[in-house]
Design a protein around this motif. Structure first.
Motif, short mmCIF file in Angstrom:
data_model
loop_
_atom_site.label_atom_id
_atom_site.label_comp_id
_atom_site.label_asym_id
_atom_site.label_seq_id
_atom_site.Cartn_x
_atom_site.Cartn_y
_atom_site.Cartn_z
N UNK A 34 12.76 -5.23 4.01
CA UNK A 34 11.60 -6.06 4.33
C UNK A 34 10.58 -6.01 3.20
N UNK A 35 9.80 -7.06 3.04
CA UNK A 35 8.72 -7.02 2.05
C UNK A 35 7.65 -6.03 2.47
N UNK A 36 6.96 -5.51 1.48
CA UNK A 36 5.83 -4.61 1.71
C UNK A 36 4.55 -5.36 1.36
N UNK A 37 3.55 -5.26 2.22
CA UNK A 37 2.25 -5.85 1.93
C UNK A 37 1.21 -4.74 1.91
N UNK A 38 0.67 -4.48 0.72
CA UNK A 38 -0.33 -3.43 0.53
C UNK A 38 -1.72 -4.02 0.71
N UNK A 39 -2.57 -3.31 1.45
CA UNK A 39 -3.91 -3.78 1.76
C UNK A 39 -4.92 -2.74 1.27
N UNK A 40 -5.72 -3.07 0.24
CA UNK A 40 -6.68 -2.10 -0.28
C UNK A 40 -7.91 -2.00 0.61
N UNK A 41 -8.70 -0.98 0.35
CA UNK A 41 -9.89 -0.76 1.14
C UNK A 41 -11.12 -1.43 0.57
N UNK A 42 -12.25 -1.09 1.14
CA UNK A 42 -13.54 -1.66 0.80
C UNK A 42 -13.84 -1.53 -0.69
N UNK A 43 -14.25 -2.65 -1.30
CA UNK A 43 -14.66 -2.62 -2.69
C UNK A 43 -13.52 -2.60 -3.69
N UNK A 44 -12.30 -2.86 -3.22
CA UNK A 44 -11.14 -2.79 -4.09
C UNK A 44 -10.37 -4.09 -4.07
N UNK A 45 -9.52 -4.24 -5.06
CA UNK A 45 -8.60 -5.36 -5.09
C UNK A 45 -7.18 -4.84 -5.17
N UNK A 46 -6.26 -5.76 -5.37
CA UNK A 46 -4.86 -5.38 -5.49
C UNK A 46 -4.61 -4.42 -6.64
N UNK A 47 -5.55 -4.34 -7.59
CA UNK A 47 -5.37 -3.44 -8.74
C UNK A 47 -5.13 -2.00 -8.32
N UNK A 48 -5.66 -1.61 -7.17
CA UNK A 48 -5.49 -0.23 -6.72
C UNK A 48 -4.02 0.12 -6.52
N UNK A 49 -3.20 -0.90 -6.26
CA UNK A 49 -1.77 -0.68 -6.07
C UNK A 49 -0.95 -1.11 -7.28
N UNK A 62 12.28 -2.80 -3.19
CA UNK A 62 11.42 -3.33 -2.13
C UNK A 62 10.55 -4.45 -2.69
N UNK A 63 10.66 -5.67 -2.18
CA UNK A 63 9.72 -6.73 -2.58
C UNK A 63 8.30 -6.30 -2.20
N UNK A 64 7.40 -6.29 -3.17
CA UNK A 64 6.09 -5.68 -2.95
C UNK A 64 4.96 -6.64 -3.30
N UNK A 65 3.96 -6.67 -2.42
CA UNK A 65 2.83 -7.58 -2.58
C UNK A 65 1.56 -6.83 -2.22
N UNK A 66 0.45 -7.20 -2.86
CA UNK A 66 -0.86 -6.63 -2.54
C UNK A 66 -1.85 -7.78 -2.38
N UNK A 67 -2.62 -7.74 -1.30
CA UNK A 67 -3.60 -8.79 -1.04
C UNK A 67 -4.99 -8.23 -1.27
N UNK A 68 -5.84 -8.99 -1.96
CA UNK A 68 -7.22 -8.59 -2.20
C UNK A 68 -8.10 -9.16 -1.10
N UNK A 69 -8.92 -8.35 -0.46
CA UNK A 69 -9.78 -8.87 0.61
C UNK A 69 -10.71 -9.97 0.09
#
Length: 258
Positions: A34-49, A62-69
């Protein structure tokens, strides 16, 4: 109780917002993981991952994605963005949230039937996290109580093994001006479909203390997976590979090929 259908979504829908998604894909995707969706915390973007974890997970297949709030989005809007991003991926997705991003994931689990979930250093109780911040760094925390920025110190967020220049570079990328709701203790929904959920953290975390890790893990029917000697940012430490490999090993057992 599930939140798949909520009156508020009809009467006061979340406005459309731009969602920045960064992806790293395996060289060969057999379609079994399954794909992985990484979700950063407050004040962060996908760069953290993207620093380490995204590419490493992709290298392991693993297909990997990060979303920026979305900027200025409340918890409801952020959870909405996570649900919409996950629903747009080709297969049932694993949600992985860090810090307050774990709280966003916990809310999204009430609406999206995730394949599995991982809560990393989860800030599920805002009051407990605020208390820890006030004790550990009062000068950087008090302004946030009155609408100002929340200024972290390297000692708060990172273990002693991270070189000072790297810690400072990460701190300069964090822009946290917390919303009041992050200091709350809202009731979290029951996850749709009961996906396996893992809580990961460090007993030396100065933001999310060990009792909070134990409490979060117990809520999802388990015990936390702990990495002593690390700080709040497991994905940015010098030993970042150890926790992500452990997470991927756990996911491999929990999400067998279909």
């Amino acid at each position: 109780m599930s939140e798949i259908l909520r009156f508020q979504d009809w009467s006061d829908p979340v406005p459309a917002g731009d969602r920045e998604v960064v992806s790293r894909l395996p060289e060969e995707d057999d379609g079994e993981r399954p794909p992985l969706l990484f979700v950063p915390g407050m004040g962060h973007g996908g760069w953290a991952f993207t620093e380490h974890w995204l590419a490493h997970a992709a290298s392991r297949g693993w297909p990997s994605h990060a979303v920026t709030p979305r900027p200025g989005g409340d918890l409801r809007a952020q959870a909405h963005d996570v649900v919409q991003t996950a629903a747009a991926l080709p297969r049932q997705t694993v949600l992985i949230g860090h810090g307050t991003g774990a709280r966003v994931v916990a809310r999204a689990l009430g609406r999206y039937p995730a394949r599995a979930a991982v809560l990393v250093s989860p800030v599920l109780d805002g009051w407990a996290a605020l208390g820890a911040a006030l004790r550990g760094n009062p000068a950087g925390t008090i302004p946030a109580l009155f609408g100002g920025p929340l200024r972290f110190s390297a000692k708060q967020l990172f273990g002693p093994g991270l070189p000072a220049e790297q810690a400072q570079a990460h701190l300069e990328r964090i822009g946290a001006r917390p919303r009041a709701e992050l200091f709350g203790r809202d009731a979290l929904p029951e996850p749709v479909g009961g996906p396996p959920t893992l809580v990961v953290g460090s007993p030396d975390d100065r933001v999310v203390r060990r009792p909070e890790l134990d409490k979060a893990a117990a809520r999802y029917g388990g015990a936390p997976l702990l990495f002593p000697g690390m700080g709040h940012y497991l994905m940015l430490e010098t030993s970042w590979q150890e926790p992500i490999d452990a997470i991927l090993d756990w996911l491999g057992k929990q999400t067998p090929a279909r």
